[in-house]
Design an enzyme around this catalytic site. Sequence first.
Site, PDB file in Angstrom:
ATOM      1  N   ARG A   9       8.397   9.161  -3.659  1.00 15.37           N
ATOM      2  CA  ARG A   9       9.810   9.117  -3.253  1.00 15.37           C
ATOM      3  C   ARG A   9      10.474   7.875  -3.841  1.00 15.37           C
ATOM      4  O   ARG A   9      11.648   7.624  -3.604  1.00 15.37           O
ATOM      5  CB  ARG A   9       9.915   9.039  -1.717  1.00 15.37           C
ATOM      6  CG  ARG A   9       9.413  10.278  -1.035  1.00 15.37           C
ATOM      7  CD  ARG A   9       9.460  10.136   0.483  1.00 15.37           C
ATOM      8  NE  ARG A   9       8.669  11.181   1.094  1.00 15.37           N
ATOM      9  CZ  ARG A   9       9.121  12.415   1.306  1.00 15.37           C
ATOM     10  NH1 ARG A   9      10.348  12.729   0.989  1.00 15.37           N
ATOM     11  NH2 ARG A   9       8.332  13.336   1.835  1.00 15.37           N
ATOM     12  N   LYS A  11      12.391   5.817  -6.224  1.00 11.81           N
ATOM     13  CA  LYS A  11      13.353   6.186  -7.277  1.00 11.81           C
ATOM     14  C   LYS A  11      13.061   5.461  -8.595  1.00 11.81           C
ATOM     15  O   LYS A  11      13.284   5.999  -9.675  1.00 11.81           O
ATOM     16  CB  LYS A  11      14.774   5.885  -6.809  1.00 11.81           C
ATOM     17  CG  LYS A  11      15.214   6.825  -5.691  1.00 11.81           C
ATOM     18  CD  LYS A  11      16.722   6.785  -5.482  1.00 11.81           C
ATOM     19  CE  LYS A  11      17.133   7.840  -4.474  1.00 11.81           C
ATOM     20  NZ  LYS A  11      17.722   7.311  -3.254  1.00 11.81           N
ATOM     21  N   ASP A  71      -1.540   6.188  -8.776  1.00  8.27           N
ATOM     22  CA  ASP A  71      -1.987   5.173  -7.824  1.00  8.27           C
ATOM     23  C   ASP A  71      -2.143   3.888  -8.609  1.00  8.27           C
ATOM     24  O   ASP A  71      -2.608   3.910  -9.760  1.00  8.27           O
ATOM     25  CB  ASP A  71      -3.308   5.563  -7.156  1.00  8.27           C
ATOM     26  CG  ASP A  71      -3.565   4.687  -5.941  1.00  8.27           C
ATOM     27  OD1 ASP A  71      -2.661   4.533  -5.116  1.00  8.27           O
ATOM     28  OD2 ASP A  71      -4.669   4.117  -5.836  1.00  8.27           O
ATOM     29  N   GLY A 155       6.552  -5.980  -5.503  1.00  5.18           N
ATOM     30  CA  GLY A 155       5.153  -6.265  -5.176  1.00  5.18           C
ATOM     31  C   GLY A 155       4.733  -7.678  -5.575  1.00  5.18           C
ATOM     32  O   GLY A 155       5.410  -8.663  -5.246  1.00  5.18           O
ATOM     33  N   TYR A 156       3.653  -7.760  -6.307  1.00  2.00           N
ATOM     34  CA  TYR A 156       3.058  -9.054  -6.648  1.00  2.00           C
ATOM     35  C   TYR A 156       3.683  -9.700  -7.887  1.00  2.00           C
ATOM     36  O   TYR A 156       3.218 -10.745  -8.349  1.00  2.00           O
ATOM     37  CB  TYR A 156       1.543  -8.867  -6.863  1.00  2.00           C
ATOM     38  CG  TYR A 156       0.822  -8.335  -5.639  1.00  2.00           C
ATOM     39  CD1 TYR A 156       0.438  -9.193  -4.608  1.00  2.00           C
ATOM     40  CD2 TYR A 156       0.540  -6.977  -5.491  1.00  2.00           C
ATOM     41  CE1 TYR A 156      -0.206  -8.711  -3.474  1.00  2.00           C
ATOM     42  CE2 TYR A 156      -0.106  -6.488  -4.355  1.00  2.00           C
ATOM     43  CZ  TYR A 156      -0.472  -7.359  -3.357  1.00  2.00           C
ATOM     44  OH  TYR A 156      -1.111  -6.879  -2.237  1.00  2.00           O
TER      45      TYR A 156
END
Length: 197
Positions: A9, A11, A71, A155-156
């Site tokens: 989901r 975008k 992933d 994120g990181y």
Amino acid sequence: MKKIIIATRNKGKVKEIKDAFLDLPVELVSLGDIDSELPEPVEDGKTFIDNSLIKAKYYQEQTGMACLADDSGLEVEALGGAPGVYSARYSGENANDASNNAKLVEELKKLGLESSEAAYQCALTFIDTDGSVLQSQGFCRGEIRLEAVGSNGFGYDPYFYVGDKSMAQLTLEEKDAISHRGEALRKMAVQLKEYLQ
Ligand code: IMP
């Protein structure tokens, strides 16, 4: 034209995937487009590729469409490869980017380190309606440092350095050219093109 459901989901990811597959004879829809309330599958694989396969199989079966799932995550050498497949929930159940980054910094400090070699990984799995599977992987090697710089990405990224710059200092185009997801998507586009001929 082959219709493919993208198992996300997010975008940003949808745009990245659509850009990478621009030349392919495919119609791409995302979970956001089909207005589904499907519960998420349990991602209990030991590797990124296992988890992308779990996701792709699940959404292929639930939607009846061919599916592409990804992933991804971060592996830090000094932490024995952590957070790895637990990257999204490194700091616990209600983890977010800030709490995950705080934990990352804390773990390196515990070891008395100011930096560690690290790599982002991305795995992609495509499953067709007849069960045919295509898979690809991408890597981006860099270094985790204790100092956060930049405000792009997610994120990181502010702590992940490639050379002198953190990923969060790169534009989307610059990141895509060197990123794990960019590499995995380019490899998948080549395979899909051949598969769909
Ligand atoms: P997922 O593949 O969307 O589940 O992402 C797993 C987690 O890995 C994210 O929540 C981030 O913490 C991390 N991650 C994956 N790709 C990146 C990236 O390009 N930059 C920063 N963090 C990332």
